[in-house]
Design an enzyme around this catalytic site. Structure first.
Site, PDB file in Angstrom:
ATOM      1  N   HIS A 133       0.830  -1.214   0.000  1.00 46.22           N
ATOM      2  CA  HIS A 133       0.000   0.000   0.000  1.00 46.22           C
ATOM      3  C   HIS A 133       0.865   1.266   0.000  1.00 46.22           C
ATOM      4  O   HIS A 133       0.571   2.219  -0.696  1.00 46.22           O
ATOM      5  CB  HIS A 133      -0.999  -0.016   1.160  1.00 46.22           C
ATOM      6  CG  HIS A 133      -2.184  -0.898   0.879  1.00 46.22           C
ATOM      7  ND1 HIS A 133      -2.098  -2.268   0.879  1.00 46.22           N
ATOM      8  CD2 HIS A 133      -3.465  -0.606   0.539  1.00 46.22           C
ATOM      9  CE1 HIS A 133      -3.279  -2.783   0.567  1.00 46.22           C
ATOM     10  NE2 HIS A 133      -4.134  -1.803   0.362  1.00 46.22           N
TER      11      HIS A 133
ATOM     12  N   LYS B 119     -10.003  -9.200   6.181  1.00 47.49           N
ATOM     13  CA  LYS B 119     -10.789  -9.642   7.338  1.00 47.49           C
ATOM     14  C   LYS B 119     -10.840  -8.534   8.390  1.00 47.49           C
ATOM     15  O   LYS B 119      -9.961  -7.666   8.431  1.00 47.49           O
ATOM     16  CB  LYS B 119     -10.214 -10.927   7.929  1.00 47.49           C
ATOM     17  CG  LYS B 119      -8.936 -10.737   8.737  1.00 47.49           C
ATOM     18  CD  LYS B 119      -8.589 -11.992   9.490  1.00 47.49           C
ATOM     19  CE  LYS B 119      -7.265 -11.880  10.213  1.00 47.49           C
ATOM     20  NZ  LYS B 119      -7.373 -11.206  11.515  1.00 47.49           N
TER      21      LYS B 119
END
Lengths: 294, 195
Positions: free
Chosen positions: B36, B103
């Site tokens: 990222h 998640k």
């Protein structure tokens, strides 16, 4: 007596078992919680997938979860045995298990941000050695994933926001707060290891050691046993559920230890273990015979 | 269970709602913390076409390298998404992602990004590394393996029958926000903290 090389090989076996074979008591608890969820619910579907995953990992001897976590060893050894040899064998076993894809290369140097590539670094694995009178060696291993480790937390009592005083009721409030804050992020339904008392480091270590207890066991101290059961029941009323999807099972068990504290300090240290409660235990006799423990 | 074939268009994504079960088909890319940062450092032209219209999977797999040099996933469940909260919305916007697999859910900034750009958060069941590795049919290529190491590299994979549930949609719906709020109220009541 086993050679260092033979010890390494035995420890690789313990790692393989921990990473791939979930203890029967945990599987049983997950089955029960699956049955307690409503048919067609997200919670039931998540638990079905979890149970299927456990079977696949066990039959293929492959990691239950890709985050094979921090390996935490607790070793009891006979008088006179070299703990330096045992620590070195644990480290080498971690490197070897990583090479066999039983563990993920999971160690990063935080200064250079480089992954060491072999799963081992200063402080990884952690190895606690304790001498005992038996001629056998007992190895207990916990593979503790990073997602659940990030949900661990420490409170200092009194805590006004939680109306938590320095007593068991205060301990209960802290643990319930930690479970609510974790939501599904620690891969619920989780298992809580906690310790009240101790200092900031000993408290956390004891909270992790509590996670070695099998789920159905009872705390020998009746009032703490009752507290453990109460917190399980109460946290399962919070409707956080498996993966934080909502549902009837948020935690499978709560295990609480305690250590002496200074008059000035009252810590409640909490470790969250994911449903993939990867613990393995072995008794290893002087001739190398292995007996697997619950 | 409905199928979602990737890459896909924004209308397909806008039709999805919290609670929908999906099986993913097609090409996706793994990426977590290092990825990222790297994607936001500057435009990564090699990876960009692979991300456009597809999803990024928060996953640090266990990978086997075979003798002929090809890779396969040994274990590949989702990692906690919350760590990408500061960066996710920007990565979605810049690369035209249609979603994220992870998640634990994500926060308000990402939820707003999903609404703005037309994307969804897809929850895979944490810890089910074997079930999900079986749905990874091919490892096509990998970016930044040497620099980031196995868990943090960007693995380009083809999936089939990859099970997920929509827990944050492109209309502001978030199961995670609902469960968090309701459970906080229950706890406050239980402990007599309600203000």
């Amino acid at each position: 007596m086993l050679t260092p090389e033979q010890w390494t090989a035995k420890l690789v076996e313990v790692i393989a078992r921990a990473s791939t074979q979930l203890p029967p008591d945990v599987v049983e608890a997950l089955r029960r919680s699956r049955d307690a969820e409503i048919e067609g619910s997200l919670a039931r579907k998540a638990l079905d997938s979890i149970l299927h995953n456990i079977e696949l990992a066990a039959s293929n001897w492959q990691p239950i979860c890709q985050d094979t976590g921090t390996p935490l060893f607790w070793i009891h050894h006979p008088i006179g045995m070299s703990t330096r040899m045992l620590v070195a064998a644990c480290e080498e076993a971690v490197r070897r298990a990583t090479g066999k894809q039983l563990l993920r290369p999971n160690a990063v140097d935080p200064l250079t941000e480089k992954n060491t590539g072999h799963g081992q670094a200063p402080g990884i694995p952690t190895v606690h050695c304790e001498e005992w009178d038996s001629p056998e060696v007992e190895v207990r291993l916990l593979l503790k994933g990073g997602g659940c480790e990030n949900c661990g937390t420490q409170y200092t009592l009194p805590n006004q926001a939680l109306k938590a005083d320095r007593n068991l009721e205060g301990v209960r409030r802290c643990i319930l707060d930690a479970i609510q804050k974790a939501q599904g992020k620690g891969c619920s339904p989780g298992i809580i290891g906690a310790c009240f008392g101790g200092d900031r480091s000993s408290g956390y270590i004891e909270s992790k050691r509590q996670l070695l207890r099998p789920l159905p066991d009872h705390n020998p101290i009746p009032e703490i046993d009752a507290l453990e059961q109460d917190i399980v029941a109460q946290s399962n009323q919070l409707d956080i559920g498996p993966m934080g999807f909502g549902g009837n099972t948020t935690v499978l068990g709560v295990k609480i230890g305690h250590l002496g504290r200074l008059p000035a300090s009252y810590f409640v240290s909490i470790s969250y273990m994911c449903w993939a409660d990867r613990r393995a235990g072995a008794r290893i006799a002087a001739d190398g015979t292995v007996t697997w423990l619950e | 269970m409905a199928k979602l074939t990737l890459p896909c268009d924004v209308e397909t994504i806008r039709a999805l709602k919290v609670g929908d079960f999906l099986e993913l088909e097609g090409r996706i890319v793994t990426g977590r913390d290092s990825a990222h940062h790297w994607l936001l450092e500057h435009h990564q032209a090699d990876v960009a076409p692979l991300l456009a219209g597809s999803v990024i999977y928060h996953c640090g797999p266990v990978v086997k390298r075979h003798e002929d040099g090809h890779y396969s996933f040994v274990a590949a469940g989702p990692t906690t998404s919350a760590r990408e909260e500061p960066y996710q919305a920007d990565v979605i916007g810049r690369y035209g992602l249609r979603g994220v697999i992870g998640k634990g859910g994500m926060g308000a900034k990402t939820l707003k990004g999903l609404q703005e750009h037309g994307a969804v958060y897809l929850h895979a069941v944490g810890g089910t590394a074997q079930v999900l590795a079986q749905a990874v049919v091919e490892v096509e290529q990998v970016f930044m393996l040497k620099e980031f190491g196995v868990p943090e590299a960007l693995w380009v994979i083809r999936v089939s029958g990859f099970p997920v549930v929509v827990t944050m949609d492109s209309h502001g719906g978030s199961l995670h926000a609902e469960v968090e709020k309701a459970s906080r109220q229950k706890l406050e009541q239980m402990l007599g903290l309600a203000s």
